[in-house]
Design an enzyme around this catalytic site. Structure first.
Site, PDB file in Angstrom:
ATOM      1  N   SER A 112      93.260   7.718   8.031  1.00  0.00           N
ATOM      2  CA  SER A 112      94.239   6.657   7.830  1.00  0.00           C
ATOM      3  C   SER A 112      93.665   5.558   6.928  1.00  0.00           C
ATOM      4  O   SER A 112      93.330   5.814   5.771  1.00  0.00           O
ATOM      5  CB  SER A 112      94.690   6.119   9.196  1.00  0.00           C
ATOM      6  OG  SER A 112      95.835   5.314   9.090  1.00  0.00           O
ATOM      7  N   ASP A 160     104.050  12.932   9.989  1.00  0.00           N
ATOM      8  CA  ASP A 160     103.382  11.631  10.127  1.00  0.00           C
ATOM      9  C   ASP A 160     104.406  10.508   9.947  1.00  0.00           C
ATOM     10  O   ASP A 160     105.031  10.394   8.897  1.00  0.00           O
ATOM     11  CB  ASP A 160     102.276  11.516   9.075  1.00  0.00           C
ATOM     12  CG  ASP A 160     101.305  10.378   9.324  1.00  0.00           C
ATOM     13  OD1 ASP A 160     101.718   9.357   9.903  1.00  0.00           O
ATOM     14  OD2 ASP A 160     100.133  10.513   8.942  1.00  0.00           O
ATOM     15  N   HIS A 193     100.589  11.623  13.015  1.00  0.00           N
ATOM     16  CA  HIS A 193      99.480  10.829  12.486  1.00  0.00           C
ATOM     17  C   HIS A 193      98.237  11.132  13.311  1.00  0.00           C
ATOM     18  O   HIS A 193      97.908  10.417  14.271  1.00  0.00           O
ATOM     19  CB  HIS A 193      99.836   9.339  12.554  1.00  0.00           C
ATOM     20  CG  HIS A 193      98.932   8.458  11.749  1.00  0.00           C
ATOM     21  ND1 HIS A 193      98.822   8.554  10.380  1.00  0.00           N
ATOM     22  CD2 HIS A 193      98.101   7.452  12.111  1.00  0.00           C
ATOM     23  CE1 HIS A 193      97.971   7.651   9.932  1.00  0.00           C
ATOM     24  NE2 HIS A 193      97.515   6.970  10.973  1.00  0.00           N
TER      25      HIS A 193
END
Length: 217
Positions: free
Chosen positions: A114, A165, A197
Site C-alpha cells: 500500500s 481492492d 486490499h
C-alpha cells in the site's frame, strides 16, 4: 532527521547475511505488520536478513499506527509530496542497514504494501548504484510524470494487486504499469482475482519468487 527502527530477523543459516529484504508497511500499520512474511520466507531464503521499519510519523487516522506521510485524499499532489518528504529518512535507514550488514547495494530488495509500495517505488527506483529489486503489493506509483529522472538501468519490479481492492483500486496497478512502460522501465505484474486490499498465499509465492530472482537465489 528522524531515525527509523523496527523488528529484524537474522539469517536462518546463522551465518552473516548475504542479502537484505526491507519490508515497508502500509498506512496505519507498523513494522510488526509485515515481519511475519519474513518469518514465512526464512526457510526459502536462509542467507537473507529481514527488517521491517516503523514509518516515521504517528498515523493521523490510527493513533496506534504509523504513516510514511499524511493522507487527506483531497489533494492529488499529496502522494508525490509525501514520498519526496519521507524519502530521505528511508534512504538513510537503508544506508545504515546496508553498512551494518556490509552488503552491496544490489543485495537489497524493497517489499512494500500500500503506502509502503509508494515508498518502495520512489526510493527504490532512484538509489544509485541500483538496488536488487522492488516488490509492491496493493500500491500506487506516485509522481509518474517524474519517471524521466530515474537513472538507468532500473532494478526489476514486480507489482501484485487484488482486483477487488476497495482502498487502492486495481486501476492503480494499470496506471503504474502503463507509466513505467511508457518510460521504458520494465515491470512484471500480477492481478489476483477476488482479492481485496491485502496479500494472499499466491501473492506471497509470487513475491518470494521475485525476491529469489532479484537476488539470484
Amino acid at each position: 532527521m528522524t531515525t527509523l527502527d523496527g523488528p529484524r530477523l537474522a539469517p536462518a543459516s546463522g551465518q552473516p547475511a548475504e542479502a537484505l529484504v526491507i519490508f515497508l508497511h502500509g498506512y496505519g500499520a507498523d513494522g510488526n505488520d509485515l515481519i511475519d512474511i519474513g518469518r514465512a520466507f526464512q526457510p526459502y531464503l536462509p542467507t537473507v536478513s529481514f527488517v521491517s521499519p516503523h514509518a516515521p510519523e504517528p498515523c493521523a487516522m490510527a493513533p496506534m499506527g504509523r504513516q510514511w506521510f499524511d493522507l487527506t485524499l483531497r489533494d492529488p499532489t499529496e502522494y508525490w509530496r509525501g514520498v519526496t518528504k519521507a524519502g530521505p529518512v528511508l534512504n538513510r535507514f537503508i544506508d545504515e542497514e546496508r553498512d551494518r550488514l556490509q552488503l552491496a547495494e544490489d543485495r537489497i530488495v524493497l517489499v512494500g504494501f500500500s503506502q509502503g509500495t509508494m515508498m518502495a517505488l520512489y526510493v527504490g527506483l532512484r538509489r544509485q548504484p541500483g538496488i536488487g529489486g522492488i516488490v509492491g503489493y496493493s500500491g500506487k506509483l506516485a509522481g509518474a510524470e517524474h519517471l524521466a529522472e530515474v537513472p538507468r538501468p532500473t532494478p526489476p519490479i514486480t507489482l501484485i494487486h487484488g482486483d477487488q481492492d476497495q482502498v487502492l483500486p486495481v486501476e492503480n496497478l494499470t496506471e503504474a504499469t502503463n507509466a513505467l512502460g511508457a518510460a521504458e522501465i520494465p515491470v512484471e505484474f500480477h492481478i489476483r482475482p477476488g482479492l481485496g486490499h491485502g496479500i494472499d498465499q499466491k501473492g506471497l509465492q509470487l513475491g518470494l519468487g521475485a525476491i529469489k530472482g532479484a537476488l539470484g537465489l
